[in-house]
Design a protein around this motif. Sequence first.
Motif, short mmCIF file in Angstrom:
data_model
loop_
_atom_site.label_atom_id
_atom_site.label_comp_id
_atom_site.label_asym_id
_atom_site.label_seq_id
_atom_site.Cartn_x
_atom_site.Cartn_y
_atom_site.Cartn_z
N LYS A 1 138.89 -2.00 62.81
CA LYS A 1 138.21 -1.24 63.86
C LYS A 1 138.64 -1.73 65.25
O LYS A 1 138.28 -1.14 66.26
CB LYS A 1 136.69 -1.36 63.70
CG LYS A 1 136.21 -0.97 62.29
CD LYS A 1 135.25 0.21 62.30
CE LYS A 1 135.20 0.93 60.98
NZ LYS A 1 134.35 0.33 59.96
N ARG B 1 139.61 1.25 52.42
CA ARG B 1 138.30 0.80 51.97
C ARG B 1 138.22 -0.72 51.91
O ARG B 1 139.16 -1.40 51.55
CB ARG B 1 137.92 1.38 50.59
CG ARG B 1 137.98 2.86 50.50
CD ARG B 1 136.92 3.53 51.34
NE ARG B 1 135.61 2.95 51.11
CZ ARG B 1 134.77 2.61 52.10
NH1 ARG B 1 135.08 2.78 53.34
NH2 ARG B 1 133.61 2.09 51.80
N LEU C 1 136.35 -2.67 49.96
CA LEU C 1 136.21 -3.33 48.67
C LEU C 1 137.59 -3.41 48.01
O LEU C 1 138.39 -2.50 48.12
CB LEU C 1 135.24 -2.54 47.78
CG LEU C 1 133.95 -2.12 48.49
CD1 LEU C 1 133.11 -1.21 47.62
CD2 LEU C 1 133.14 -3.34 48.88
N TYR D 1 121.99 -2.34 58.86
CA TYR D 1 120.79 -3.14 58.60
C TYR D 1 121.12 -4.25 57.60
O TYR D 1 122.14 -4.21 56.94
CB TYR D 1 119.67 -2.24 58.05
CG TYR D 1 119.45 -1.06 58.95
CD1 TYR D 1 118.65 -1.19 60.08
CD2 TYR D 1 120.12 0.15 58.73
CE1 TYR D 1 118.50 -0.14 60.96
CE2 TYR D 1 119.97 1.21 59.61
CZ TYR D 1 119.16 1.06 60.73
OH TYR D 1 119.03 2.10 61.60
N GLY E 1 122.09 2.11 62.49
CA GLY E 1 122.93 2.48 61.34
C GLY E 1 123.47 1.29 60.56
O GLY E 1 124.26 1.44 59.64
N GLU F 1 120.03 5.43 54.95
CA GLU F 1 119.58 5.37 56.35
C GLU F 1 120.43 6.31 57.20
O GLU F 1 119.92 7.08 58.00
CB GLU F 1 119.71 3.95 56.92
CG GLU F 1 118.71 2.95 56.40
CD GLU F 1 118.97 2.55 54.96
OE1 GLU F 1 120.05 2.84 54.43
OE2 GLU F 1 118.07 1.93 54.36
N ARG F 2 121.74 6.19 57.01
CA ARG F 2 122.64 7.03 57.83
C ARG F 2 122.46 8.50 57.49
O ARG F 2 122.45 9.35 58.38
CB ARG F 2 124.09 6.58 57.64
CG ARG F 2 124.31 5.18 58.20
CD ARG F 2 125.75 4.75 58.15
NE ARG F 2 125.84 3.30 58.33
CZ ARG F 2 126.94 2.60 58.25
NH1 ARG F 2 128.08 3.20 57.98
NH2 ARG F 2 126.93 1.29 58.43
N HIS G 1 119.64 -2.23 53.38
CA HIS G 1 119.77 -0.79 53.49
C HIS G 1 119.74 -0.20 52.08
O HIS G 1 119.65 -0.95 51.11
CB HIS G 1 121.06 -0.40 54.23
CG HIS G 1 122.32 -0.63 53.46
ND1 HIS G 1 122.92 -1.86 53.33
CD2 HIS G 1 123.11 0.23 52.76
CE1 HIS G 1 124.01 -1.75 52.59
NE2 HIS G 1 124.15 -0.49 52.24
N ILE H 1 129.25 7.99 56.40
CA ILE H 1 127.97 8.05 55.69
C ILE H 1 128.13 7.85 54.19
O ILE H 1 127.19 7.48 53.52
CB ILE H 1 127.16 9.33 56.00
CG1 ILE H 1 127.94 10.60 55.70
CG2 ILE H 1 126.66 9.34 57.42
CD1 ILE H 1 127.04 11.82 55.75
N GLY H 2 129.33 8.09 53.69
CA GLY H 2 129.52 7.87 52.27
C GLY H 2 130.98 7.59 52.00
O GLY H 2 131.85 8.00 52.78
N ALA H 3 131.25 6.87 50.92
CA ALA H 3 132.63 6.52 50.63
C ALA H 3 132.77 6.14 49.16
O ALA H 3 131.78 5.79 48.51
CB ALA H 3 133.06 5.35 51.50
#
Length: 428
Positions: free
Chosen positions: A216, A264, A266, A128, A126, A315-316, A131, A287-289
């Motif tokens: 994280k 986020r 950015l 790369y 997940g 990819e995800r 991507h 998977i998306g944001a």
Amino acid sequence: MEHKIPKGTFDILPYGTEDTWRLTDLWQYVEDVIRSISCEYGYREIRTPIYEMTGLFDRGVGETSDIVTKEMFTFEDKGGRSITLRPEGTSSVMRAFIENRLSNVGAVHKLFYTGPMFRYERPQSGRYRQHHQFGIEAIGNGSAMQDAEVIDLLCQFYQRLGLKNLKVHVNSVGDLESRTNFKAALLKYLSPHFAELSEDSKTRFEKNPLRILDSKDPKDKEIVKGAPSILDHLTPDAKEHFETLCQCLEKIKIPYVIDDRIVRGLDYYNKTVFEVLTGDLGAQNTIGAGGRFDGLISTFGGPNIPAVGFATGLERVIQVMIAQKVAIPNPKRPLVYFIPMGDAAKEACFSLATQCRHQKIGADIELNSKKMQTAIQNGVRIEATYCVIIGSEELEKKYVQLKNLQTREQREVKLDALIPTLKELTDV
Ligand code: ATP
Ligand code: MG
């Protein structure tokens, strides 16, 4: 083997891989859905170069972001200019928007893009170094309804692909005033914990303390649990915007969770930020944001126009499709496989296959094998629905054998009736 693929990249293949997420059929299907859904919501495609001048991202993504500090593929070109392979799409789209003066063409611009992005990350499932993302940017409308439309498009995209069990998390990072107030409260809370923070978060403490909230690191996460909420520090304007967004999402029946820990990575976001999470990918669960970035265009020297958008990693998305065993429509394959028995038949087959192709009937031809059985297997392998067998007897008597490769039924068809028959079978 002398040459190996670069670390963190992968090939997408028509067949021949057990990594089903790397099969071209899936990618093309997802790309078809991207184009149709974008069109249905009124978005038009924009294509920008794969590399930009490095300064664009320093400024656009933000000097303290993970992308700029650690992940960019930056090199000097032969003219001594610093070039960077794009790590994300928004900066390039905004650069193109301003440079091509699109704001002169109208007040609202709805753009989408899809293509490869490059980040120097530690490769893992997940994650790369090259991507692909699908992203949209809605420029020129500052309302919360516009944010809701963007979130709805993202959710519809996933839904069309058949993805299930996704969670939409929304938050507001407010405007500058909200963030200034919040930063003070956050620093006050974090100060006594400074020594326990991760090294990354110690740096963020000085430069961009909000980012500590979405760290994280498990210890950071524990500390952050008791931190104040940005939602308690919003200005009335930012608060109203967020409340309207939540109402809009409820009206269009998008289930969401308010998650005041999203900030986020950015740096350009303000007011709305959101993420879509899955439970099917392990650690890489976003998977998306996206979010709103009202100040970015003017930061780049363009007009002061608001904007909001998202990006989702293909990819995800595709890996979740595989994990959830989503079915995709049958991909297009040649309808018919011509099998000549003997050299004279080869010429006839070649001519017939060419006529088919010129009339948009998918056709391929066996030019190698002399064995009928191998030839039929080749027809099955390319997933043709029919094969047409022509030998010397057929040639002489002007008919062909038309065999259905799925049912194995075979019938004779007159040579001059073949193309009309195939045409009927393809619905062209
Ligand atoms: P993450 O927290 O996983 O590093 P991010 O915040 O860096 O993600 P964005 O910059 O928002 O991600 O990129 C949008 C989407 O692109 C992500 O949600 C993810 O699906 C995908 N993505 C980002 N980086 C990678 C990568 N290195 N490999 C594969 N997909 C990626
Ligand atoms: Mg990242």
